[in-house]
Enzyme design. Structure first.
Site: not given
Ligand code: NAD
Ligand code: LMR
Length: 328
Positions: A15-17, A20, A96, A102, A116, A163, A166, A191
């Site tokens: 998700g390098a682009a 996060i 989301r 989630r 993966q 979490d 926070r 989560h």
């Molecule tokens: P984003 O949409 O900005 O970036 C996600 C990127 O992943 C996109 O660029 C997309 O092209 C890429 N992607 C999709 N499928 C892929 C694959 N198969 N291989 C490689 N790359 C792929 O989203 P974000 O804001 O960076 O969030 C990413 C994820 O992290 C979301 O699912 C979000 O809900 C989750 N998240 C989790 C937590 C946590 O605490 N666990 C916290 C924040 C966000």
């Molecule tokens: C968060 O906790 O910030 C992430 O899991 C993003 C979300 O959908 O809540």
């Protein structure tokens, strides 16, 4: 990887682009995860439609001239990307939007982690550490672990440190102490909105804080506020949390590699049955990092209140797994 060497650590960020990664990559590159003397080789994995944008991120990483970065690769080939990897941050997944849960992301995101997991199984280094961030993180991590049948399940973690952070921050504000002085805080479970930020064992300066907190505030405000903070951020910011998520991922991986000096933190890792949690669930537990591994803090006495909250998470995760297991 647990001690510094001149051989670069190979790190994959998926998700390098995305949001996060734009924060996370810079923290890894500056030495915040693997140490200020530890060279890193970065691999940025994206889907074909976003690989050009990831190349832009790579250009900016180059332009940052980080002394520790020995190489930057951009790829949309999972098998190439995970070849020889020592650490992987599985961030790439759909976030989301407002009003979604989630767990709603499971249908869209679950399959990513099958693929993966297979690629990690095929080529990652023996000391691979995988931290799943993409939601629903715990179940996605279990999917990846199952798909990587030859890699020990304990090499797969899910992020619950956000979490934890926070909870620490909100408690610090409430008690008017620096959050860094709070110890033995734990967030049990998933989560998701069922997660259980638990202050029962928490201490400041060796003194328990549970008695100092108003019970109604704890149960009716604190617990749901922490659990729903991700949704609150989406509501206010208009986008899913990014820099704080990256920061938590940095904290998690750093502590997994370097340990916590005897201190507790929270990590979601495969249950081996601790606290009656069904084996295999990627569950948030109180942990101590030692010698490059997590040890679950065991033997804690659990009240009925705690039991009920822990069980709710087991139940929620079972429900998610019922959907996820259809991916195999
Ligand atoms: P984003 O949409 O900005 O970036 C996600 C990127 O992943 C996109 O660029 C997309 O092209 C890429 N992607 C999709 N499928 C892929 C694959 N198969 N291989 C490689 N790359 C792929 O989203 P974000 O804001 O960076 O969030 C990413 C994820 O992290 C979301 O699912 C979000 O809900 C989750 N998240 C989790 C937590 C946590 O605490 N666990 C916290 C924040 C966000
Ligand atoms: C968060 O906790 O910030 C992430 O899991 C993003 C979300 O959908 O809540």
């Amino acid at each position: 990887m647990s001690h510094h060497s001149s051989t670069p650590v190979k790190v994959v960020v998926t998700g390098a682009a995305g949001n996060i990664a734009y924060s996370l990559l810079w923290r890894i590159a500056s030495g915040d995860v693997f140490g200020a003397d530890q060279p890193v080789e970065l691999t940025l994995l994206e889907i074909p439609a976003a690989v050009r944008a990831a190349e832009g991120t790579a250009m900016e990483l180059h332009d940052s001239a980080f002394p520790l970065v020995t190489g930057i690769n951009v790829s949309d080939d999972q098998f190439k990307a995970f070849e020889g990897a020592n650490a992987a941050f599985l961030v790439g997944a759909k976030p989301r939007g407002k009003g979604e849960s989630r767990a709603d992301m499971l249908t869209a995101n679950g399959k990513i982690f099958v693929e993966q997991g297979k690629a990690i199984n095929a080529g990652a280094a023996d000391d691979i550490r995988v931290l799943v961030v993409g939601n629903p993180a715990n179940t996605n991590a279990r999917i990846a672990a199952k798909a990587a049948a030859d890699v020990p399940a304990e090499r797969f973690n899910a992020l619950m440190r956000l979490d934890q952070n926070r909870a620490l921050s909100m408690l610090g504000q409430k008690l008017e102490v620096p959050s860094s002085t709070i110890e033995k805080m734990v967030v049990w479970g998933n989560h998701s909105d069922t997660q259980f930020p638990d202050v029962t064992f928490a201490e400041v300066g060796g003194e328990k804080i549970a008695d100092k907190l108003d019970r109604d505030w704890y149960v009716d405000e604190f617990i749901p506020r922490v659990a729903k903070r991700g949704g609150e951020i989406i509501e206010v910011r208009g986008k899913s949390s990014a820099a704080s998520a990256a920061s938590a991922a940095v904290d998690h991986m750093r502590d997994w590699v370097n340990g916590t000096d005897g201190k507790w933190t929270t990590a979601a890792l495969p249950s081996t049955g601790q606290y009656g949690v069904e084996e295999g669930l990627l569950f948030g537990f109180p942990v101590i990092g030692r010698d490059g591994k997590w040890e679950v803090v065991e033997g804690l006495e659990i009240s009925d209140f705690q039991r009920e909250r822990i069980d709710k998470n087991v139940e929620a995760m079972r429900g998610e797994w019922e959907i996820a297991s259809k991916l195999f």
